[in-house]
Write a protein that holds these residues in place. Structure first.
Motif, mmCIF file in Angstrom:
data_model
loop_
_atom_site.group_PDB
_atom_site.id
_atom_site.type_symbol
_atom_site.label_atom_id
_atom_site.label_comp_id
_atom_site.label_asym_id
_atom_site.label_seq_id
_atom_site.Cartn_x
_atom_site.Cartn_y
_atom_site.Cartn_z
ATOM 1 N N UNK A 31 0.795 -1.144 -0.092
ATOM 2 C CA UNK A 31 0.126 0.054 -0.121
ATOM 3 C C UNK A 31 0.878 1.348 -0.124
ATOM 4 N N UNK A 32 2.043 1.226 0.364
ATOM 5 C CA UNK A 32 2.986 2.388 0.563
ATOM 6 C C UNK A 32 3.824 2.584 -0.800
ATOM 7 N N UNK A 33 3.612 1.662 -1.723
ATOM 8 C CA UNK A 33 4.556 1.696 -2.889
ATOM 9 C C UNK A 33 4.300 2.899 -3.809
ATOM 10 N N UNK A 34 5.106 3.857 -3.516
ATOM 11 C CA UNK A 34 4.993 5.424 -4.147
ATOM 12 C C UNK A 34 5.048 5.082 -5.725
ATOM 13 N N UNK A 35 5.943 4.386 -6.255
ATOM 14 C CA UNK A 35 5.825 4.474 -7.818
ATOM 15 C C UNK A 35 4.632 3.978 -8.265
ATOM 16 N N UNK A 36 3.935 3.082 -7.732
ATOM 17 C CA UNK A 36 2.510 2.874 -8.099
ATOM 18 C C UNK A 36 1.526 3.771 -7.891
ATOM 19 N N UNK A 37 1.591 4.768 -6.666
ATOM 20 C CA UNK A 37 0.830 5.733 -6.393
ATOM 21 C C UNK A 37 0.789 6.790 -7.489
ATOM 22 N N UNK A 38 2.178 6.949 -7.856
ATOM 23 C CA UNK A 38 2.737 8.139 -8.611
ATOM 24 C C UNK A 38 1.966 7.786 -10.233
ATOM 25 N N UNK A 39 2.182 6.526 -10.646
ATOM 26 C CA UNK A 39 1.573 6.071 -11.958
ATOM 27 C C UNK A 39 0.200 6.288 -11.902
ATOM 28 N N UNK A 40 -0.541 5.731 -10.878
ATOM 29 C CA UNK A 40 -2.179 5.829 -10.806
ATOM 30 C C UNK A 40 -2.328 7.544 -10.583
ATOM 31 N N UNK A 41 -1.861 8.312 -10.126
ATOM 32 C CA UNK A 41 -1.938 10.030 -10.141
ATOM 33 C C UNK A 41 -1.769 10.396 -11.557
ATOM 34 N N UNK A 42 -0.824 9.849 -12.305
ATOM 35 C CA UNK A 42 -0.621 10.224 -13.863
ATOM 36 C C UNK A 42 -1.852 9.854 -14.564
ATOM 37 N N UNK A 43 -2.184 8.601 -14.494
ATOM 38 C CA UNK A 43 -3.342 8.082 -15.214
ATOM 39 C C UNK A 43 -4.561 8.588 -14.997
ATOM 40 N N UNK A 44 -4.859 8.904 -13.501
ATOM 41 C CA UNK A 44 -6.100 9.574 -12.970
ATOM 42 C C UNK A 44 -6.012 11.127 -13.664
ATOM 43 N N UNK A 45 -4.962 11.811 -13.788
ATOM 44 C CA UNK A 45 -4.763 13.072 -14.113
ATOM 45 C C UNK A 45 -5.089 13.217 -15.669
ATOM 46 N N UNK A 46 -4.701 12.118 -16.562
ATOM 47 C CA UNK A 46 -5.192 11.904 -17.961
ATOM 48 C C UNK A 46 -6.479 11.667 -18.103
ATOM 49 N N UNK A 47 -7.259 11.329 -17.170
ATOM 50 C CA UNK A 47 -8.670 10.871 -17.235
ATOM 51 C C UNK A 47 -9.350 11.806 -16.617
ATOM 52 N N UNK A 48 -8.923 13.062 -16.296
ATOM 53 C CA UNK A 48 -9.412 14.110 -15.748
ATOM 54 C C UNK A 48 -10.183 13.903 -14.487
ATOM 55 N N UNK A 49 -9.753 13.025 -13.682
ATOM 56 C CA UNK A 49 -10.065 12.727 -12.426
ATOM 57 C C UNK A 49 -9.267 13.285 -11.441
ATOM 58 N N UNK A 50 -9.371 14.542 -11.203
ATOM 59 C CA UNK A 50 -8.018 15.172 -10.336
ATOM 60 C C UNK A 50 -8.165 14.872 -8.848
ATOM 61 N N UNK A 51 -9.390 14.575 -8.439
ATOM 62 C CA UNK A 51 -9.225 14.041 -6.813
ATOM 63 C C UNK A 51 -8.681 12.935 -6.599
ATOM 64 N N UNK A 52 -8.874 11.826 -7.440
ATOM 65 C CA UNK A 52 -8.264 10.578 -7.413
ATOM 66 C C UNK A 52 -6.694 10.851 -7.849
ATOM 67 N N UNK A 53 -6.545 11.759 -8.771
ATOM 68 C CA UNK A 53 -4.966 11.922 -8.853
ATOM 69 C C UNK A 53 -4.284 12.586 -7.626
ATOM 70 N N UNK A 54 -4.765 13.516 -7.109
ATOM 71 C CA UNK A 54 -4.142 14.007 -5.972
ATOM 72 C C UNK A 54 -4.073 13.346 -4.766
ATOM 73 N N UNK A 55 -5.271 12.061 -4.602
ATOM 74 C CA UNK A 55 -5.082 11.457 -3.509
ATOM 75 C C UNK A 55 -3.931 10.424 -3.772
ATOM 76 N N UNK A 56 -3.613 9.914 -4.990
ATOM 77 C CA UNK A 56 -2.398 9.081 -5.144
ATOM 78 C C UNK A 56 -1.182 9.904 -4.891
ATOM 79 N N UNK A 57 -1.092 11.031 -5.607
ATOM 80 C CA UNK A 57 0.074 11.809 -5.787
ATOM 81 C C UNK A 57 0.573 12.176 -4.401
ATOM 82 N N UNK A 58 -0.544 12.492 -3.572
ATOM 83 C CA UNK A 58 -0.161 12.895 -1.935
ATOM 84 C C UNK A 58 0.813 11.691 -1.299
ATOM 85 N N UNK A 59 0.704 10.357 -1.867
ATOM 86 C CA UNK A 59 1.273 9.341 -1.150
ATOM 87 C C UNK A 59 2.642 9.032 -1.649
#
Length: 197
Positions: A31-59
């Motif tokens: 759950x603390x794998x920051x590489x995974x959180x970063x990739x999810x943040x980038x993907x969610x930002x591409x999908x215009x889901x900013x709240x989910x993106x920021x949630x993952x990027x905060x990790x």
């Protein structure tokens, strides 16, 4: 690593939802794998889901030694980084107050840090350490329980110390064993955990 590479291939092929599912599978075990959180943040930002993106990027930690390429000048990442800087200052002030013996002030500063960014696990942990050091043991436990997934040797060793103070030796041994399974080092005695900086 196999799942992570498959997820990156899916992301690069713009198969974003497939990539999300693969990355989420990794987070179940790490759950603390920051590489995974970063990739999810980038993907969610591409999908215009900013709240989910920021949630993952905060990790993603502020760490010059990160082993992946993270572009902190990205507008979305910068917004998260700005928030984290404010929280980091609150934590530093709390640490200073705690060292000077102003425990109530330190607790209030950490509570403010949690309100500013509730996704930072280290803030809950730091608050638990202060509660432990001031023998507010039930409050310390509450902070640890507030961490969604505390599969950390630091957290389990802190729980073991709290258990020992409460004469719950079976639970203390159980938590210390969990800490040793995560980080198999030679503990000769329990020491008070230190606050994360």
């Amino acid at each position: 690593m196999a799942l992570y590479n498959l997820a990156l291939n899916a992301k690069n092929s713009e198969q974003y939802y497939s990539a999300i599912e693969l990355l989420k599978k990794i987070l179940k075990n790490q759950p603390q794998a920051y590489q995974v959180h970063y990739q999810l943040g980038i993907i969610y930002s591409k999908l215009n889901q900013s709240q989910l993106a920021q949630s993952h990027l905060s990790n993603v930690p502020d760490d010059n030694d990160l082993k992946i390429s993270i572009h902190f000048n990205d507008p979305l990442m910068q917004e998260v980084s700005d928030l984290r800087i404010g929280v980091q200052n609150l934590i530093k002030k709390a640490m200073k107050s705690h060292k000077q013996g102003f425990h109530s002030q330190a607790i209030e500063l950490l509570k403010n840090a949690i309100n500013a960014d509730p996704n930072r696990i280290d803030t809950f942990y730091n608050l638990a350490v202060i509660y432990n050091n001031t023998n507010q043991l039930e409050k310390a436990k509450q902070q640890i329980l507030a961490i969604n997934d505390h599969n950390s040797d630091h957290v389990y060793s802190l729980l073991a110390i709290i258990n020992t103070k409460q004469n719950q030796y079976d639970k203390a041994l159980e938590n210390l064993n969990k800490a040793l399974l995560i980080k198999p080092v030679s503990y000769t005695h329990l020491t008070l955990p230190t606050i994360y900086s």
